[in-house]
Write an enzyme that holds these catalytic residues in place. Structure first.
Site, PDB file in Angstrom:
ATOM      1  CD1 TRP A 103      -2.215  -2.229   1.587  1.00  0.00           C
ATOM      2  CD2 TRP A 103      -3.078  -1.033  -0.091  1.00  0.00           C
ATOM      3  NE1 TRP A 103      -3.270  -2.938   1.047  1.00  0.00           N
ATOM      4  CE2 TRP A 103      -3.804  -2.225   0.028  1.00  0.00           C
ATOM      5  CE3 TRP A 103      -3.431  -0.126  -1.094  1.00  0.00           C
ATOM      6  CZ2 TRP A 103      -4.883  -2.542  -0.819  1.00  0.00           C
ATOM      7  CZ3 TRP A 103      -4.487  -0.432  -1.933  1.00  0.00           C
ATOM      8  CH2 TRP A 103      -5.203  -1.630  -1.791  1.00  0.00           C
ATOM      9  CG  ASP A 173      -2.870   3.937   4.392  1.00  0.00           C
ATOM     10  OD1 ASP A 173      -3.893   3.774   5.093  1.00  0.00           O
ATOM     11  OD2 ASP A 173      -2.690   3.367   3.301  1.00  0.00           O
ATOM     12  CE  LYS A 197      -8.374  -2.046   4.941  1.00  0.00           C
ATOM     13  NZ  LYS A 197      -8.618  -3.201   4.097  1.00  0.00           N
TER      14      LYS A 197
HETATM   15  N1  PMP Z   1      -4.199   1.428   2.448  1.00  0.00           N
HETATM   16  C1  PMP Z   1      -4.281   0.277   3.139  1.00  0.00           C
HETATM   17  C2  PMP Z   1      -3.303   0.033   4.252  1.00  0.00           C
HETATM   18  C3  PMP Z   1      -5.268  -0.652   2.811  1.00  0.00           C
HETATM   19  O1  PMP Z   1      -5.346  -1.800   3.487  1.00  0.00           O
HETATM   20  C4  PMP Z   1      -6.175  -0.372   1.766  1.00  0.00           C
HETATM   21  C5  PMP Z   1      -7.309  -1.300   1.397  1.00  0.00           C
HETATM   22  N2  PMP Z   1      -7.184  -2.592   1.675  1.00  0.00           N
HETATM   23  C6  PMP Z   1      -6.036   0.836   1.067  1.00  0.00           C
HETATM   24  C7  PMP Z   1      -5.051   1.710   1.454  1.00  0.00           C
HETATM   25  C8  PMP Z   1      -6.958   1.182  -0.049  1.00  0.00           C
HETATM   26  O2  PMP Z   1      -8.152   1.503   0.496  1.00  0.00           O
HETATM   27  P1  PMP Z   1      -9.473   1.834  -0.353  1.00  0.00           P
HETATM   28  O3  PMP Z   1      -9.897   0.569  -0.985  1.00  0.00           O
HETATM   29  O4  PMP Z   1     -10.375   2.340   0.709  1.00  0.00           O
HETATM   30  O5  PMP Z   1      -9.115   2.882  -1.348  1.00  0.00           O
END
Ligand code: PMP
Length: 361
Positions: A103, A173, A197
């Site tokens: 991520w 994040d 989550k």
């Molecule tokens: N950052 C992290 C740490 C994630 O786990 C996720 C989604 N699993 C995201 C960003 C992306 O999130 P979204 O699908 O809400 O855009």
């Protein structure tokens, strides 16, 4: 099917049963309102109280200082990958990114489209199994900000304590570990997290940002991408995800009624320990992350062969242990055990693991 199974999904993920029950009970009519939360104006008194509860809940749980704003946005954490640099990476500046997993890499990719970025550290070479030590990070003391991912959901790598980045504003994040433990918000300039989550359903993204940062935002950003617009309009510039914010307010209430983040952190550690002990007890299972940075939220591990992993997933699913397949990019097994995931589910997985090894080891 009315019986609930054990849901190990990485997100959208399991929600607290009392939250679902309250939402179900009030689905047709919020008490005294005669309409559901999805049918009322986002500018009504009723919704005003709901978004107020959501904000107050987060403020209390995370002990958010008064000089921070809390926003409820849309576009997921993924949109924050772009909004952060658009708002805070000036044309003559540079931002530092610390990469501890997939991520963070995605966040970096979007920031590159906006301006100059530097990788202060990347753990990619080791396959993203740990966070860097202070010495392994080359931090620019003049960076516009430094970006970290507090918990890498795919690899299961978590910062146990936030890094010391000096006076540079730290952006995190926290999509997959917000509300799982107590944190010191004042160490961060900006925190963002998709709700799906630990906070609620998908479609609402929480942003917590320090007030002084607003001065850095350039003129003429697209309205919806400008944090200041959302601060000035208290997240109601346009129609927000009213349902998501409502559920989030119920999740906060549930957390408050269960002892807050300190109690949650202790329970999360207990749950994670049960699983990691089962992994460490044998050579059959191999944990992905290094011991000192393995995640309490996403427990990642491998079996001796991919065929066995497939079998493990198929058989566990058949036993009501759902969502254990690792992310398609890394394979293996991933057990996501967020706040609302019951300890009984972890115990069921541990006993399945023992049995599976006995039959296949
Ligand atoms: N950052 C992290 C740490 C994630 O786990 C996720 C989604 N699993 C995201 C960003 C992306 O999130 P979204 O699908 O809400 O855009």
């Amino acid at each position: 099917m009315t019986e609930r199974i054990f849901n190990f999904s990485a997100g959208p993920a399991v929600l607290p049963v009392p939250v679902l029950e309250e939402a179900q009970r009030d689905m047709l009519s919020l008490p005294g309102v005669g309409m559901s939360v999805m049918e009322i104006s986002h500018r009504s008194k009723t919704f005003d109280a709901i978004i107020g509860h959501a904000e107050a809940g987060l403020r209390e749980l995370l002990k958010v200082p008064d000089n921070y704003h809390i926003l409820f946005l849309q576009g997921g954490a993924s949109l924050q990958f772009s909004m952060v640099p658009m708002n805070f990476l000036p044309a003559d500046g540079s931002a530092d990114y610390v990469l501890t997993g997939s991520w963070g890499k995605k966040a970096l990719k979007e920031a590159k489209k906006v301006g100059a970025v530097s990788v202060a550290a990347t753990m990619a070479d080791g396959g993203f199994t740990r966070v860097p030590s202070r010495d392994e990070m080359s931090l620019n003391p003049h960076a516009a900000y430094v970006h970290i991912t507090s918990n890498e959901t795919i690899e299961g790598v978590q910062w146990k304590r936030e890094p010391n980045v000096g006076d540079v504003p730290m952006v995190a994040d926290m999509s997959s570990d917000i509300l799982s433990r107590a944190i010191d918000v004042s160490k961060y300039a900006l925190i963002y997290a998709g709700a799906q989550k630990n906070m609620g359903p998908s479609g609402v993204t929480v942003v917590i940002l320090r007030d002084d940062l607003l001065q850095r935002i350039p003129e003429n950003l697209a309205t919806m991408l400008d944090y200041k617009v959302h601060v000035d309009n208290k997240s109601l510039y346009n129609t927000p995800n009213t349902w998501g914010i409502y559920i989030l307010s119920l999740v906060c209430k549930w957390l408050q009624g269960n002892g807050g983040l300190g109690a949650m952190e202790r329970e999360n550690e207990k749950k994670a320990r049960l699983l990691y002990e089962a992994i460490d007890a044998t050579d059959f299972y191999r944990g992905h992350a290094d011991v000192d940075c393995r995640s309490t939220m996403n427990v990642t591990f491998r079996l001796p062969a991919e065929e066995l992993e497939k079998k493990f997933v198929a058989e566990s699913t058949a036993q009501g242990l759902d969502g254990l397949k690792g992310h398609r990019s890394v394979g293996g097994i991933r057990a996501s055990i967020y706040n609302a995931f019951p300890r009984a589910g972890v115990e069921a997985l541990v006993s399945f693991m023992k049995d599976f090894e006995r039959r296949n080891g």
